[in-house]
Design a protein around this motif. Structure first.
Motif, PDB file in Angstrom:
ATOM      1  N   ARG B 168      43.888  -5.626  16.983  1.00  0.00           N
ATOM      2  CA  ARG B 168      45.028  -4.919  16.394  1.00  0.00           C
ATOM      3  C   ARG B 168      46.333  -5.444  16.962  1.00  0.00           C
ATOM      4  O   ARG B 168      47.320  -5.600  16.240  1.00  0.00           O
ATOM      5  CB  ARG B 168      44.886  -3.412  16.659  1.00  0.00           C
ATOM      6  CG  ARG B 168      46.040  -2.569  16.194  1.00  0.00           C
ATOM      7  CD  ARG B 168      45.672  -1.094  16.148  1.00  0.00           C
ATOM      8  NE  ARG B 168      44.973  -0.640  17.344  1.00  0.00           N
ATOM      9  CZ  ARG B 168      45.586  -0.226  18.451  1.00  0.00           C
ATOM     10  NH1 ARG B 168      46.879  -0.217  18.525  1.00  0.00           N
ATOM     11  NH2 ARG B 168      44.865   0.165  19.487  1.00  0.00           N
ATOM     12  N   GLU B 172      49.821  -6.713  15.107  1.00  0.00           N
ATOM     13  CA  GLU B 172      51.129  -6.139  15.413  1.00  0.00           C
ATOM     14  C   GLU B 172      52.104  -7.228  15.877  1.00  0.00           C
ATOM     15  O   GLU B 172      53.290  -7.210  15.514  1.00  0.00           O
ATOM     16  CB  GLU B 172      50.985  -5.049  16.483  1.00  0.00           C
ATOM     17  CG  GLU B 172      50.275  -3.804  15.964  1.00  0.00           C
ATOM     18  CD  GLU B 172      49.902  -2.812  17.048  1.00  0.00           C
ATOM     19  OE1 GLU B 172      49.624  -1.650  16.730  1.00  0.00           O
ATOM     20  OE2 GLU B 172      49.870  -3.197  18.238  1.00  0.00           O
ATOM     21  N   ASP B 178      55.651  -2.372  13.708  1.00  0.00           N
ATOM     22  CA  ASP B 178      55.420  -1.203  14.537  1.00  0.00           C
ATOM     23  C   ASP B 178      53.933  -1.009  14.744  1.00  0.00           C
ATOM     24  O   ASP B 178      53.110  -1.690  14.150  1.00  0.00           O
ATOM     25  CB  ASP B 178      56.007   0.044  13.867  1.00  0.00           C
ATOM     26  CG  ASP B 178      57.508   0.099  14.050  1.00  0.00           C
ATOM     27  OD1 ASP B 178      58.025  -0.740  14.804  1.00  0.00           O
ATOM     28  OD2 ASP B 178      58.147   0.963  13.434  1.00  0.00           O
ATOM     29  N   ARG B 179      53.652  -0.081  15.525  1.00  0.00           N
ATOM     30  CA  ARG B 179      52.271   0.243  15.855  1.00  0.00           C
ATOM     31  C   ARG B 179      51.472   0.543  14.584  1.00  0.00           C
ATOM     32  O   ARG B 179      51.800   1.420  13.799  1.00  0.00           O
ATOM     33  CB  ARG B 179      52.301   1.474  16.777  1.00  0.00           C
ATOM     34  CG  ARG B 179      51.010   1.815  17.431  1.00  0.00           C
ATOM     35  CD  ARG B 179      51.273   2.994  18.385  1.00  0.00           C
ATOM     36  NE  ARG B 179      50.048   3.519  18.926  1.00  0.00           N
ATOM     37  CZ  ARG B 179      49.345   2.918  19.889  1.00  0.00           C
ATOM     38  NH1 ARG B 179      49.795   1.800  20.427  1.00  0.00           N
ATOM     39  NH2 ARG B 179      48.232   3.452  20.343  1.00  0.00           N
ATOM     40  N   ILE B 180      50.401  -0.230  14.388  1.00  0.00           N
ATOM     41  CA  ILE B 180      49.459   0.057  13.314  1.00  0.00           C
ATOM     42  C   ILE B 180      48.578   1.212  13.783  1.00  0.00           C
ATOM     43  O   ILE B 180      48.179   1.258  14.948  1.00  0.00           O
ATOM     44  CB  ILE B 180      48.613  -1.197  13.016  1.00  0.00           C
ATOM     45  CG1 ILE B 180      49.504  -2.331  12.497  1.00  0.00           C
ATOM     46  CG2 ILE B 180      47.507  -0.881  12.027  1.00  0.00           C
ATOM     47  CD1 ILE B 180      48.793  -3.667  12.392  1.00  0.00           C
ATOM     48  N   ASP B 181      48.270   2.125  12.898  1.00  0.00           N
ATOM     49  CA  ASP B 181      47.434   3.278  13.293  1.00  0.00           C
ATOM     50  C   ASP B 181      46.094   2.784  13.825  1.00  0.00           C
ATOM     51  O   ASP B 181      45.317   2.158  13.087  1.00  0.00           O
ATOM     52  CB  ASP B 181      47.218   4.200  12.102  1.00  0.00           C
ATOM     53  CG  ASP B 181      46.519   5.484  12.521  1.00  0.00           C
ATOM     54  OD1 ASP B 181      47.178   6.540  12.551  1.00  0.00           O
ATOM     55  OD2 ASP B 181      45.309   5.425  12.829  1.00  0.00           O
ATOM     56  N   PRO B 182      45.799   3.049  15.097  1.00  0.00           N
ATOM     57  CA  PRO B 182      44.572   2.506  15.694  1.00  0.00           C
ATOM     58  C   PRO B 182      43.314   3.035  15.022  1.00  0.00           C
ATOM     59  O   PRO B 182      42.311   2.325  14.941  1.00  0.00           O
ATOM     60  CB  PRO B 182      44.638   2.987  17.151  1.00  0.00           C
ATOM     61  CG  PRO B 182      46.050   3.397  17.380  1.00  0.00           C
ATOM     62  CD  PRO B 182      46.571   3.857  16.064  1.00  0.00           C
ATOM     63  N   ARG B 183      43.381   4.243  14.504  1.00  0.00           N
ATOM     64  CA  ARG B 183      42.171   4.846  13.952  1.00  0.00           C
ATOM     65  C   ARG B 183      41.837   4.250  12.597  1.00  0.00           C
ATOM     66  O   ARG B 183      40.692   3.855  12.338  1.00  0.00           O
ATOM     67  CB  ARG B 183      42.381   6.359  13.862  1.00  0.00           C
ATOM     68  CG  ARG B 183      42.678   6.942  15.230  1.00  0.00           C
ATOM     69  CD  ARG B 183      43.338   8.289  15.146  1.00  0.00           C
ATOM     70  NE  ARG B 183      44.696   8.201  14.616  1.00  0.00           N
ATOM     71  CZ  ARG B 183      45.512   9.243  14.529  1.00  0.00           C
ATOM     72  NH1 ARG B 183      45.122  10.440  14.938  1.00  0.00           N
ATOM     73  NH2 ARG B 183      46.710   9.088  14.042  1.00  0.00           N
ATOM     74  N   ASN B 184      42.825   4.131  11.731  1.00  0.00           N
ATOM     75  CA  ASN B 184      42.561   3.523  10.431  1.00  0.00           C
ATOM     76  C   ASN B 184      42.213   2.048  10.570  1.00  0.00           C
ATOM     77  O   ASN B 184      41.346   1.529   9.860  1.00  0.00           O
ATOM     78  CB  ASN B 184      43.792   3.689   9.526  1.00  0.00           C
ATOM     79  CG  ASN B 184      44.027   5.139   9.150  1.00  0.00           C
ATOM     80  OD1 ASN B 184      43.107   5.957   9.167  1.00  0.00           O
ATOM     81  ND2 ASN B 184      45.272   5.467   8.848  1.00  0.00           N
ATOM     82  N   PHE B 185      42.898   1.361  11.507  1.00  0.00           N
ATOM     83  CA  PHE B 185      42.617  -0.061  11.716  1.00  0.00           C
ATOM     84  C   PHE B 185      41.166  -0.258  12.161  1.00  0.00           C
ATOM     85  O   PHE B 185      40.457  -1.127  11.633  1.00  0.00           O
ATOM     86  CB  PHE B 185      43.578  -0.630  12.764  1.00  0.00           C
ATOM     87  CG  PHE B 185      43.401  -2.091  13.018  1.00  0.00           C
ATOM     88  CD1 PHE B 185      44.037  -3.027  12.218  1.00  0.00           C
ATOM     89  CD2 PHE B 185      42.594  -2.540  14.057  1.00  0.00           C
ATOM     90  CE1 PHE B 185      43.874  -4.382  12.449  1.00  0.00           C
ATOM     91  CE2 PHE B 185      42.421  -3.891  14.290  1.00  0.00           C
ATOM     92  CZ  PHE B 185      43.066  -4.812  13.487  1.00  0.00           C
ATOM     93  N   HIS B 186      40.759   0.561  13.093  1.00  0.00           N
ATOM     94  CA  HIS B 186      39.396   0.479  13.617  1.00  0.00           C
ATOM     95  C   HIS B 186      38.370   0.621  12.493  1.00  0.00           C
ATOM     96  O   HIS B 186      37.462  -0.212  12.342  1.00  0.00           O
ATOM     97  CB  HIS B 186      39.216   1.610  14.642  1.00  0.00           C
ATOM     98  CG  HIS B 186      37.995   1.484  15.474  1.00  0.00           C
ATOM     99  ND1 HIS B 186      36.760   1.875  15.035  1.00  0.00           N
ATOM    100  CD2 HIS B 186      37.813   1.014  16.726  1.00  0.00           C
ATOM    101  CE1 HIS B 186      35.873   1.660  15.991  1.00  0.00           C
ATOM    102  NE2 HIS B 186      36.494   1.131  17.029  1.00  0.00           N
ATOM    103  N   PRO B 230      52.152  -3.904   6.306  1.00  0.00           N
ATOM    104  CA  PRO B 230      52.957  -2.701   6.048  1.00  0.00           C
ATOM    105  C   PRO B 230      54.263  -3.045   5.334  1.00  0.00           C
ATOM    106  O   PRO B 230      54.740  -4.169   5.391  1.00  0.00           O
ATOM    107  CB  PRO B 230      53.269  -2.175   7.445  1.00  0.00           C
ATOM    108  CG  PRO B 230      52.381  -2.899   8.391  1.00  0.00           C
ATOM    109  CD  PRO B 230      52.005  -4.189   7.732  1.00  0.00           C
TER     110      PRO B 230
END
Lengths: 230, 230
Positions: B168, B172, B178-186, B230
């Motif tokens: 991730r 980025e 900006d910070r990519i959502d870690p949960r959706n990325f995972h 994004p």
DNA sequence: AAAATAGTGTCTATAAGACAATATTCT
DNA sequence: AGAATATTGTCTTATAGACACTATTTT
């Protein structure tokens, strides 16, 4: 940096000019007038001139072959296998050009026997191209297919005014795919920003409701959302 | 075809070698030892050799600069403005190479002062590159950004084993987002076919639950569904 | 009216994005 | 326990694709 004598290389620019004619994707091929591969079909192209940028050389060659300026033109890549030309070391920079199917014969072509050839016949080997031109053509078609997904490139296959059905035909032909759903395609094209704009005119075919005419909305640009390939 | 004396052209291969170090995208630059632009930073590169394919020349240059073979390498395009080199007409074919951040200093570099430089400083002009190398770098970074969306290229920025959070971080950093959502990325990475495969190992950081380790699943390939920027 | 093509509306499945909740470690 | 990061689950919204239906023309 290690110092070795640089290779003596000639640089050429080759063109993959695509259009759609008689419902099929066609590529402009010339019949070679000189050895090697004399008499065989090849991509049009020529040497880079001393004071010329690559893009300018591609535009000049395109005008020499078609008599047309301002067509869509983009670089495919460079090809430089050492044995790709048996005479001398040649690196070629290949360009993709796309044009609508114009009724007039191509003017100003200085090549002997320029002809619109079905791309499929050159891709599957029924027609054997000179040099590594079959590889270049394959890369060009793949590039065109991808750009159709992600940009408004399909409009440059169309004349100045066109119907949504004609635009759909471009996708079906270049992607070599089954019938795309006309209803979903219609809605998607009109929903995409900066793809087409209505002229207000309509065109009556032999039968059926006349279709509205559209024109390309500005230059070729990125398409969001993309047109997904089936 | 019109017969004019072809331009006397030298062909070079230039490299844009990218990695991620200290949380930023970095490009390998050399300090030029000769005129023109002596002492100024430039992309590494060299002349194409007589019996060498373009891809082979890029791989050779890459090994000379980094001591490494088998890194990811793909062609960006050809650059041939007539005045891009003040000495002579040079057409260069640029290649993008990507490597993980290796702890050892680069071995075997024959250039004076090869250094990992923040790409942002060369892109925004704080560091002025020789020739048209800033243009080439800009094209290279844009290519990398696009390939991150559509292929599994991000994995070649990572070492052999990596966590999802590290992958991730590649997105980025390269996208400068900006910070990519870690949960959706995972969830999305594990749901994509042929992106990563679990090693079964875990890695404990300073704090927090240890993350599972993954490795690249095979070669770099197309990614479906793509990772949308994004 | 029948046939043909253009264009709109509706439904379903899939995927993206927001975010709550749980799991596992270190201090 | 508290802090920090990993991982799973749930909900909402947007879009793709299937397809029924309406609109407008020629024969």
């Amino acid at each position: 940096m290690s110092r070795r004598p640089p290779a003596t290389v000639a640089v050429t620019v080759d063109l993959v000019v695509l259009t759609i004619r008689d419902g099929g994707l066609r590529v402009l091929l010339i019949e070679r007038g000189n050895e090697p591969f004399r008499g065989e079909p090849a991509l049009p192209g020529g040497f880079l001139r001393p004071e010329e940028d690559l893009d300018a050389a591609a535009a000049r060659e395109l005008e020499e072959e078609t008599g047309l300026r301002g067509l869509h033109l983009e670089q495919i890549g460079a090809y430089g296998a050492p044995d790709r030309d048996p005479r001398q070391r040649i690196v070629t920079v290949a360009y993709l050009a796309i044009m609508p199917d114009l009724p007039e014969p191509l003017a100003g072509s200085d090549a002997s026997g320029a002809a619109w050839t079905p791309a499929a016949e050159a891709l599957d080997g029924r027609i054997r191209l000179a040099f590594d031109h079959a590889d270049i053509l394959a890369d060009a078609v793949e590039l065109a297919r991808t750009k159709l997904e992600q940009t408004t490139l399909a409009t440059v296959f169309c004349p100045a005014e066109f119907t949504i059905a004609e635009l759909r035909g471009v996708y079906e032909t270049v992607w070599n795919t089954d019938r795309i759903d006309p209803r979903n395609f219609h809605r998607k094209v009109l929903g995409a920003e900066g793809f087409v704009e209505a002229t207000g005119e309509r065109r009556a075919l032999e039968t059926g409701r006349p279709a509205s005419l559209y024109r390309r909305a500005g230059e070729v640009r990125g398409l969001y959302p993309p047109m997904l390939r089936p």
